[in-house]
Design a protein around this motif. Structure first.
Motif, PDB file in Angstrom:
ATOM      1  N   VAL B   6       0.623  -1.264  -0.018  1.00 35.82           N
ATOM      2  CA  VAL B   6      -0.076  -0.059   0.032  1.00 35.82           C
ATOM      3  C   VAL B   6       0.859   1.225   0.164  1.00 35.82           C
ATOM      4  O   VAL B   6       0.448   2.266  -0.488  1.00 35.82           O
ATOM      5  CB  VAL B   6      -1.090   0.102   1.182  1.00 35.82           C
ATOM      6  N   ASP B   7       2.204   1.118   0.709  1.00 36.72           N
ATOM      7  CA  ASP B   7       3.065   2.267   0.516  1.00 36.72           C
ATOM      8  C   ASP B   7       3.302   2.834  -0.936  1.00 36.72           C
ATOM      9  O   ASP B   7       3.304   3.825  -1.260  1.00 36.72           O
ATOM     10  CB  ASP B   7       4.072   2.203   1.158  1.00 36.72           C
ATOM     11  N   SER B  10       0.438   4.636  -2.272  1.00 40.92           N
ATOM     12  CA  SER B  10       0.310   5.795  -1.836  1.00 40.92           C
ATOM     13  C   SER B  10       1.523   6.802  -2.357  1.00 40.92           C
ATOM     14  O   SER B  10       1.090   7.956  -2.911  1.00 40.92           O
ATOM     15  CB  SER B  10       0.474   6.064  -0.407  1.00 40.92           C
ATOM     16  N   ARG B  11       2.581   6.211  -2.702  1.00 37.33           N
ATOM     17  CA  ARG B  11       3.818   6.982  -3.446  1.00 37.33           C
ATOM     18  C   ARG B  11       3.453   7.244  -4.860  1.00 37.33           C
ATOM     19  O   ARG B  11       3.701   8.629  -5.481  1.00 37.33           O
ATOM     20  CB  ARG B  11       5.095   6.223  -3.238  1.00 37.33           C
ATOM     21  N   LEU B  13       0.355   7.619  -5.810  1.00 42.53           N
ATOM     22  CA  LEU B  13      -0.640   8.859  -6.167  1.00 42.53           C
ATOM     23  C   LEU B  13       0.064  10.077  -5.846  1.00 42.53           C
ATOM     24  O   LEU B  13      -0.454  11.030  -6.521  1.00 42.53           O
ATOM     25  CB  LEU B  13      -1.968   8.598  -5.016  1.00 42.53           C
ATOM     26  N   GLU B  38      -7.785  -1.352  -4.730  1.00 42.43           N
ATOM     27  CA  GLU B  38      -7.365  -0.347  -3.532  1.00 42.43           C
ATOM     28  C   GLU B  38      -6.760   0.803  -4.061  1.00 42.43           C
ATOM     29  O   GLU B  38      -7.099   1.858  -3.689  1.00 42.43           O
ATOM     30  CB  GLU B  38      -6.196  -1.196  -2.879  1.00 42.43           C
ATOM     31  N   LEU B  42      -8.165   4.497  -3.150  1.00 47.43           N
ATOM     32  CA  LEU B  42      -7.479   5.581  -2.605  1.00 47.43           C
ATOM     33  C   LEU B  42      -7.491   6.663  -3.565  1.00 47.43           C
ATOM     34  O   LEU B  42      -7.526   7.972  -3.085  1.00 47.43           O
ATOM     35  CB  LEU B  42      -5.996   4.957  -2.600  1.00 47.43           C
TER      36      LEU B  42
END
Lengths: 183, 166
Positions: B6-7, B10-11, B13, B38, B42
């Protein structure tokens, strides 16, 4: 040209010249007020914290560096005032804070009522998060700062911002989904 | 193939992945429906927060009035502090200038050199005697060196009534 103008403004601000400070205040009063309202969830708190932010900013003007960037500098002061409030709140933790959804609805201007439920849901989700994660998310997504600017405002490394953003997104996802289920 | 992370989503995005990392993530997403879902979720939530942040309420008039009053009060304090800091230097300079002016114009306060009657003669005798040896040595030295410099033959009485004990 823009860099030269900014440098001239910084110099006027360091001398606490009235016109220069007024220009900065007019440009930033609404963003700073709204940022603090988003963090605190309370208009009364946002009023006090905005007042404290600009007073601290005025007192700190002589310490501005020639290469300072005004906008992140102001947001940093605002973030620190919010942190100060949280520290005081831990001491007197019986004080309630944050507007209720009914108060939020009564304060909404005409035409914004339709968007209220979603704004309330976002606000409610952020309120469940640890402040340092909520601040990261609000600065990066709500205020539109880059990861590097967010890092400067919060006084942490860009890598720490990226890690917090990843955690914050997961926290927000969980809290927002819970809010949607309950509504 | 990269594992679910998930990291990385996020990065991605935030635009913080290197080209190599983006390529690896793209390969993973092709094969992982859970991560695709996911990422989509997000991305949607990011959009919700961005839209929420775009709303800006005006600052209440009362808040603005309080800020103006406090800043004006602080401005007066700042001016007073700046003036107070200048004061010691200004006062010191003024006092020094006044002293110079006074001392340059107070000669009439001192005894005239001719009024030796008010001078303690015995005191003068003692001083001359204690300085007589150096005076004699000075005369001998100037004679040896053939110097044109003349040693004083008697103590000099200055205008202010003080003796030059040289």
């Amino acid at each position: 040209m823009a860099v030269a103008l900014e440098a001239a403004l910084i110099e006027q601000l360091r001398r606490q010249e009235e016109d220069a400070f007024t220009a900065v205040y007019e440009r930033h009063k609404a963003p700073i007020y709204n940022y603090l309202y988003r963090l605190s969830g309370s208009r009364e708190l946002a009023d006090d914290l905005t007042h404290d932010t600009f007073l601290s900013a005025y007192e700190s003007l002589p310490k501005l560096r020639p290469d300072s960037n005004i906008t992140p500098w102001l947001y940093r002061i605002a973030s620190n005032r919010f942190r100060d409030f949280l520290r005081r709140k831990r001491v007197i933790n019986w004080l309630p804070w944050g507007d209720s959804p009914r108060e939020e609805a009564s304060l909404a201007t005409r035409g914004e009522v339709d968007a209220l439920p979603e704004r309330e849901a976002v606000q409610a989700a952020l309120r469940t998060m640890k402040p340092e994660y909520a601040m990261c998310l609000v600065l990066r997504l709500g205020e539109g700062f880059s990861s590097e600017e967010t890092a400067r405002i919060l006084g942490i490394s860009p890598e720490a911002v990226r890690m917090r953003l990843s955690r914050a997104r997961q926290m927000f996802k969980t809290a927002y989904a819970a809010g949607e289920r309950d509504s | 193939m990269a594992a679910c992370d998930v990291d990385s989503l996020s990065r991605y995005l935030d635009g913080d992945l290197s080209p190599r990392e983006r390529h690896q993530l793209a390969l993973h997403l092709r094969a992982c429906p859970a991560c695709r879902a996911e990422l989509a979720l997000l991305r949607r939530l990011d959009g919700t927060i961005v839209a929420w942040g775009a709303h800006r309420a005006p600052v209440p008039d009362e808040t603005e009035r309080r800020i103006q009053e406090s800043v004006n009060a602080q401005r007066k304090v700042s001016r007073f502090v700046a003036f107070s800091r200048m004061m010691p230097a200004a006062v010191g300079s003024s006092i020094a200038a006044l002293l110079v002016l006074i001392s340059a114009n107070l000669g009439w306060l001192y005894q005239p050199a001719s009024n030796l009657a008010q001078v303690d003669a015995a005191h003068v005798q003692r001083i001359v005697k204690s300085n007589s040896e150096p005076l004699q040595n000075a005369r001998r030295l100037s004679a040896i060196l053939g110097s044109q410099t003349q040693a004083p033959t008697q103590p000099q009485v200055l205008r202010h009534g003080h003796f030059n004990l040289e």
